[in-house]
Scaffold this motif. Structure first.
Motif, PDB file in Angstrom:
ATOM      1  N   PHE A 126       0.382  12.758 -18.225  1.00 52.09           N
ATOM      2  CA  PHE A 126       0.795  13.758 -17.246  1.00 52.09           C
ATOM      3  C   PHE A 126       2.102  13.307 -16.606  1.00 52.09           C
ATOM      4  N   SER A 127       2.842  14.255 -16.081  1.00 50.82           N
ATOM      5  CA  SER A 127       4.120  13.940 -15.460  1.00 50.82           C
ATOM      6  C   SER A 127       3.902  13.511 -14.014  1.00 50.82           C
ATOM      7  N   VAL A 128       4.865  12.792 -13.478  1.00 53.32           N
ATOM      8  CA  VAL A 128       4.762  12.383 -12.078  1.00 53.32           C
ATOM      9  C   VAL A 128       4.827  13.598 -11.158  1.00 53.32           C
ATOM     10  N   GLU A 129       5.535  14.639 -11.595  1.00 52.44           N
ATOM     11  CA  GLU A 129       5.611  15.870 -10.801  1.00 52.44           C
ATOM     12  C   GLU A 129       4.242  16.538 -10.708  1.00 52.44           C
ATOM     13  N   HIS A 130       3.526  16.522 -11.839  1.00 56.09           N
ATOM     14  CA  HIS A 130       2.185  17.111 -11.867  1.00 56.09           C
ATOM     15  C   HIS A 130       1.252  16.328 -10.943  1.00 56.09           C
ATOM     16  N   SER A 176       7.221   7.235  -0.879  1.00 49.09           N
ATOM     17  CA  SER A 176       6.909   6.757   0.474  1.00 49.09           C
ATOM     18  C   SER A 176       5.419   6.629   0.773  1.00 49.09           C
ATOM     19  N   HIS A 177       4.584   6.607  -0.277  1.00 52.16           N
ATOM     20  CA  HIS A 177       3.162   6.367  -0.067  1.00 52.16           C
ATOM     21  C   HIS A 177       2.905   4.866   0.020  1.00 52.16           C
ATOM     22  N   THR A 178       1.842   4.498   0.708  1.00 53.48           N
ATOM     23  CA  THR A 178       1.382   3.112   0.729  1.00 53.48           C
ATOM     24  C   THR A 178       0.379   2.938  -0.401  1.00 53.48           C
ATOM     25  N   VAL A 179       0.646   1.992  -1.297  1.00 55.95           N
ATOM     26  CA  VAL A 179      -0.147   1.902  -2.522  1.00 55.95           C
ATOM     27  C   VAL A 179      -0.799   0.530  -2.661  1.00 55.95           C
ATOM     28  N   ARG A 180      -2.085   0.553  -2.990  1.00 52.08           N
ATOM     29  CA  ARG A 180      -2.799  -0.642  -3.433  1.00 52.08           C
ATOM     30  C   ARG A 180      -3.338  -0.321  -4.810  1.00 52.08           C
ATOM     31  N   SER A 181      -3.508  -1.334  -5.635  1.00 56.78           N
ATOM     32  CA  SER A 181      -3.979  -1.076  -6.995  1.00 56.78           C
ATOM     33  C   SER A 181      -4.957  -2.147  -7.441  1.00 56.78           C
ATOM     34  N   VAL A 182      -5.908  -1.724  -8.275  1.00 62.06           N
ATOM     35  CA  VAL A 182      -6.880  -2.638  -8.878  1.00 62.06           C
ATOM     36  C   VAL A 182      -7.087  -2.217 -10.320  1.00 62.06           C
ATOM     37  N   GLY A 183      -7.688  -3.117 -11.105  1.00 59.62           N
ATOM     38  CA  GLY A 183      -7.866  -2.834 -12.522  1.00 59.62           C
ATOM     39  C   GLY A 183      -9.302  -2.675 -12.963  1.00 59.62           C
ATOM     40  N   THR A 184     -10.266  -2.802 -12.024  1.00 57.76           N
ATOM     41  CA  THR A 184     -11.670  -2.672 -12.388  1.00 57.76           C
ATOM     42  C   THR A 184     -12.407  -1.808 -11.368  1.00 57.76           C
ATOM     43  N   ALA A 185     -13.567  -1.328 -11.775  1.00 51.09           N
ATOM     44  CA  ALA A 185     -14.376  -0.494 -10.896  1.00 51.09           C
ATOM     45  C   ALA A 185     -14.918  -1.287  -9.713  1.00 51.09           C
ATOM     46  N   LEU A 186     -15.369  -2.513  -9.963  1.00 50.16           N
ATOM     47  CA  LEU A 186     -15.929  -3.321  -8.885  1.00 50.16           C
ATOM     48  C   LEU A 186     -14.873  -3.651  -7.832  1.00 50.16           C
ATOM     49  N   GLU A 187     -13.653  -3.930  -8.277  1.00 43.83           N
ATOM     50  CA  GLU A 187     -12.573  -4.154  -7.320  1.00 43.83           C
ATOM     51  C   GLU A 187     -12.311  -2.893  -6.501  1.00 43.83           C
ATOM     52  N   ILE A 219       2.410   3.017  -9.516  1.00 43.99           N
ATOM     53  CA  ILE A 219       2.766   2.318  -8.274  1.00 43.99           C
ATOM     54  C   ILE A 219       4.226   2.590  -7.913  1.00 43.99           C
ATOM     55  N   ARG A 220       5.094   2.516  -8.913  1.00 46.53           N
ATOM     56  CA  ARG A 220       6.524   2.732  -8.660  1.00 46.53           C
ATOM     57  C   ARG A 220       6.779   4.152  -8.150  1.00 46.53           C
ATOM     58  N   HIS A 221       6.188   5.132  -8.844  1.00 50.20           N
ATOM     59  CA  HIS A 221       6.400   6.527  -8.451  1.00 50.20           C
ATOM     60  C   HIS A 221       5.864   6.799  -7.049  1.00 50.20           C
ATOM     61  N   LEU A 222       4.657   6.339  -6.773  1.00 48.27           N
ATOM     62  CA  LEU A 222       4.047   6.619  -5.467  1.00 48.27           C
ATOM     63  C   LEU A 222       4.772   5.898  -4.341  1.00 48.27           C
ATOM     64  N   THR A 223       5.226   4.695  -4.611  1.00 46.97           N
ATOM     65  CA  THR A 223       5.971   3.949  -3.608  1.00 46.97           C
ATOM     66  C   THR A 223       7.311   4.621  -3.316  1.00 46.97           C
TER      67      THR A 223
END
Length: 230
Positions: free
Chosen positions: A103-107, A25-36, A18-22
């Motif tokens: 994996f690296s954030v660059e990758h 400048s990406h808009t990020v949402r996150s969940v911890g399960t498949a159903l979510e 989340i930190r790297h993607l934000t």
């Protein structure tokens, strides 16, 4: 920039993504399960999904199949598993790419950029051709992204359609694998296995096999061509 859904149950990994993607400048949402994840994708339009396989409620491979039932959003698998057979299975089930942890954030950034270029069609430099491509009994409409074989609609994934349309636009021409990676996958390098998996999947839907080709012909060490049956 992109709208990204991160599906990851490990809080440390999730926070780092989340930190790297934000920061990028990406808009990020996150969940911890498949159903979510399924609920999010059903209600929110994402540009790309980063999907962990080791989810607590449902294996990520099953989640991928369910995602493909409701959306064509690009999915990058993030996994600690490096079993070749499983990777092939994931590609067969509709994954657009995969990364093996750690994996690296660059990758990750490079893979995301490639997937987004493909999905947005940036490399095409504009709208797809308007004419319907006819090769034997194959009819391909690039604008509507529809394909038929002998009048019957083909149920193709986005990547399968892109591969078929690219080859059909050059009937009888042997296209090198490197060119397929560059034009269809928007990658300057990659594993031939990725091409082989999608060709195999496409052949099944065209009712043929590598041993008994009708439309798709592989020239070992050279490339692939599409031509009407003789």
């Amino acid at each position: 920039m992109a709208s990204v859904l991160v599906v990851e149950d490990d809080q440390f990994v999730r926070s780092a993504l989340i930190r790297h993607l934000t920061e990028a400048s990406h808009t990020v949402r996150s969940v911890g399960t498949a159903l979510e994840a399924l609920r999010e994708v059903a209600h929110v339009g994402f540009d790309v999904v980063i999907l962990d396989l080791g989810l607590p409620d449902l294996d990520g491979a099953e989640a991928l199949k369910m995602l493909r039932g409701i959306t064509d959003v690009p999915v990058i698998i993030a996994t600690a598993r490096d079993d070749e057979a499983e990777i092939v299975r994931l590609l067969n089930d509709g994954a657009d790419d995969y990364l093996t942890k750690p994996f690296s954030v660059e990758h990750l950034s490079a893979r995301m950029a490639a997937v987004l270029r493909r999905s947005r069609g940036a490399a095409a430099g504009g709208e797809p051709p308007s004419r319907v491509i006819q090769v034997g009994g194959l009819s391909i409409d690039p604008l509507r992204r529809q394909a038929e074989l002998d009048g019957v609609a083909l149920d193709l994934t986005r990547r399968e359609f892109d591969l078929l349309a690219f080859l059909a636009g050059r009937p009888g021409v042997v296209v090198p694998r490197r060119e397929l990676l560059a034009e269809v996958w928007q990658q300057s390098y990659g594993d031939d296995q990725t091409i082989d998996v999608h060709l195999s999947w496409l052949r099944r839907k065209l009712g043929e096999t590598a041993a008994r080709p009708r439309y798709l012909h592989t020239l070992r060490g050279v490339g692939v061509k599409l031509e009407p049956p003789r």
